[in-house]
Scaffold this motif. Structure first.
Motif, PDB file in Angstrom:
ATOM      1  N   GLN A  34       0.820  -1.264  -0.185  1.00  0.00           N
ATOM      2  CA  GLN A  34       0.031   0.143  -0.102  1.00  0.00           C
ATOM      3  C   GLN A  34       0.644   1.332  -0.077  1.00  0.00           C
ATOM      4  O   GLN A  34       0.797   2.255  -0.884  1.00  0.00           O
ATOM      5  N   TYR A  35       1.862   1.205   0.903  1.00  0.00           N
ATOM      6  CA  TYR A  35       2.740   2.311   1.003  1.00  0.00           C
ATOM      7  C   TYR A  35       3.554   2.720  -0.577  1.00  0.00           C
ATOM      8  O   TYR A  35       3.747   3.893  -0.848  1.00  0.00           O
ATOM      9  N   ARG A  36       3.683   1.501  -1.022  1.00  0.00           N
ATOM     10  CA  ARG A  36       4.683   1.646  -2.342  1.00  0.00           C
ATOM     11  C   ARG A  36       3.840   2.255  -3.334  1.00  0.00           C
ATOM     12  O   ARG A  36       4.311   2.923  -4.158  1.00  0.00           O
ATOM     13  N   SER A  37       2.475   1.808  -3.271  1.00  0.00           N
ATOM     14  CA  SER A  37       1.559   2.433  -4.344  1.00  0.00           C
ATOM     15  C   SER A  37       1.667   4.008  -4.465  1.00  0.00           C
ATOM     16  O   SER A  37       1.499   4.614  -5.714  1.00  0.00           O
ATOM     17  N   GLY A  38       1.972   4.782  -3.277  1.00  0.00           N
ATOM     18  CA  GLY A  38       2.070   6.098  -3.393  1.00  0.00           C
ATOM     19  C   GLY A  38       0.982   6.846  -3.527  1.00  0.00           C
ATOM     20  O   GLY A  38       0.858   8.027  -3.479  1.00  0.00           O
ATOM     21  N   SER A  39      -0.445   6.146  -3.746  1.00  0.00           N
ATOM     22  CA  SER A  39      -1.587   7.033  -3.909  1.00  0.00           C
ATOM     23  C   SER A  39      -2.378   7.341  -2.721  1.00  0.00           C
ATOM     24  O   SER A  39      -2.275   6.430  -1.775  1.00  0.00           O
ATOM     25  N   LEU A 163       1.782  13.988   4.449  1.00  0.00           N
ATOM     26  CA  LEU A 163       1.330  14.450   3.096  1.00  0.00           C
ATOM     27  C   LEU A 163       0.850  13.307   2.158  1.00  0.00           C
ATOM     28  O   LEU A 163       0.040  13.694   1.474  1.00  0.00           O
ATOM     29  N   THR A 164       1.659  12.559   2.150  1.00  0.00           N
ATOM     30  CA  THR A 164       1.478  11.434   1.194  1.00  0.00           C
ATOM     31  C   THR A 164       0.021  10.799   1.327  1.00  0.00           C
ATOM     32  O   THR A 164      -0.305  10.119   0.161  1.00  0.00           O
ATOM     33  N   GLU A 165      -0.556  10.827   2.538  1.00  0.00           N
ATOM     34  CA  GLU A 165      -1.784  10.261   2.668  1.00  0.00           C
ATOM     35  C   GLU A 165      -2.995  11.226   2.386  1.00  0.00           C
ATOM     36  O   GLU A 165      -4.200  10.928   2.556  1.00  0.00           O
ATOM     37  N   THR A 192      11.275   9.798  -2.604  1.00  0.00           N
ATOM     38  CA  THR A 192      10.873   9.936  -4.038  1.00  0.00           C
ATOM     39  C   THR A 192      10.947  11.029  -4.588  1.00  0.00           C
ATOM     40  O   THR A 192      10.361  12.084  -3.948  1.00  0.00           O
ATOM     41  N   PRO A 193      10.746  10.858  -5.745  1.00  0.00           N
ATOM     42  CA  PRO A 193      10.132  12.250  -6.726  1.00  0.00           C
ATOM     43  C   PRO A 193       9.009  12.832  -6.331  1.00  0.00           C
ATOM     44  O   PRO A 193       9.002  14.021  -6.071  1.00  0.00           O
TER      45      PRO A 193
END
Ligand code: SAM
Length: 332
Positions: A34-39, A163-165, A192-193
């Motif tokens: 889930q965390y790798r999906s980045g969405s 922020l990513t969430e 990550t970018p």
């Protein structure tokens, strides 16, 4: 190498002792995916007690190391900053509480905002084992950020891997609220970018709100890496973390360590110690020379070649690491 505080390492083992390994491994693998999906997730990711325990065991050591790295730079760039209070938003299992107490022994009180009841339950139990009163006595506010119209002001306001969430409007709202709540604001995101671009957008917003950038940037100009996508580069750093046997088992990994890549920002209501440049990549060492990629005080990124002819600077360049200031402050 960043080591977890002994008390945290022991408390993490206690937390997962007796839990079925199979379930913990399955939860870890699901969280990694889930965390790798980045969405941005549609629902809270840490939804069950097993999720929260797995998160604490496999992920908290790395987030602790990254946050600690960012806070250490805050302390370096503002040597007179002696925070008494911390507000941590999206605190999860409390990594930023532990990291802040380790870096700032002046802290006496902390508040965490966290939407996941399971993460809060684990975080509270872990915090109970901390050697620092500020961590042990932390106030945990349940619910989402949106449910807390009023947040307590604090000397230090942190949000790590949050922020990513969030959706874009929520990210902007969070940054504005952090700017209003704190003397010093610290954001940490995956290196990550996309993580960097979120930090760069927050940086623009915080400087528009009148805050000063203390780290990692040695300048308050526009970020040269955020503005130039042609460079294909992004500002990020790495913290090396020891993996315990359990950590390796849950991640189904064999290496005894991992390098947590992170992007971060420290901004403050006051100006910091005038900064030197920042080393943006692993220095490249060749015979008699060291090649550094440095973000400078003029707001540009340049390659700097330091050779034996530079005498003392050459000796210092051989020791400097990715993420350090360049040139190092006198005495370092
Ligand atoms: C990836 S975890 C990071 C946890 C911790 N900061 C760390 O670095 O280990 C993100 C945390 O933010 C929480 N979170 C996400 N959205 C939130 C919101 N709107 N309000 C409060 N907490 C939120 C999640 O429940 C989760 O615990």
């Amino acid at each position: 190498m960043v080591d977890l505080p002994d008390a945290l390492r022991a408390a993490l083992l206690t937390e997962t002792a007796g839990m079925p390994r199979k379930q913990l491994v399955a939860a870890t693998q699901r969280l990694i995916g889930q965390y790798r999906s980045g969405s941005a997730p549609g629902a809270p990711i840490l939804a069950s007690a097993t999720d929260a325990a797995a998160y604490a065991a496999y992920r908290m050591p790395a987030t602790y190391a990254a946050i600690r790295g960012a806070l250490a730079e805050a302390a370096r760039s503002a040597p007179d900053f002696a925070p008494r209070t911390q507000l941590d938003i999206g605190g999860g299992t409390g990594a930023a509480l532990w990291a802040a107490a380790a870096v700032f022994p002046t802290l006496t009180g902390s508040t965490v905002v966290e939407q996941s009841a399971s993460a809060t339950a684990v975080g509270r139990r872990l915090a109970g084992a901390a050697p620092w009163p500020a961590v042990r006595s932390a106030t945990w506010l349940a619910g989402t950020l949106a449910q807390h119209a009023v947040l307590p002001g604090a000397d230090l306001v942190t949000a790590a891997y949050l922020l990513t969430e969030l959706g874009e409007a929520e990210q902007r709202g969070l940054v504005d609220r952090m700017a209003a709540a704190g003397q010093v604001v610290v954001l940490v995101e995956p290196g990550t970018p996309a993580g960097f671009q979120r930090v760069a957008a927050a940086r623009r917003r915080l400087t528009d709100a009148g805050l000063h950038v203390l780290a990692p940037c040695p300048h308050g100009n526009a970020c040269p890496l955020a503005e130039s996508t042609a460079a294909g580069d992004w500002c990020h750093f790495a913290a090396r973390v020891n993996r315990s046997a359990e950590h390796r088992q849950l991640k189904e990994a064999s290496l005894g360590h991992e390098d947590e890549k992170f992007s971060y920002l420290v901004a403050a209501r006051f100006t910091g110690r005038p900064g030197a440049g920042r080393v943006l990549r692993h220095p490249v060492q060749r015979k008699g020379q060291v090649l550094l990629q440095v973000c400078g005080q003029d707001g540009t990124v340049a390659r700097t070649l330091v050779t034996k002819r530079h005498g003392r600077d050459y000796q210092r360049a051989r020791k400097v690491r990715w993420g350090d200031a360049w040139p190092p402050p006198d005495g370092d």
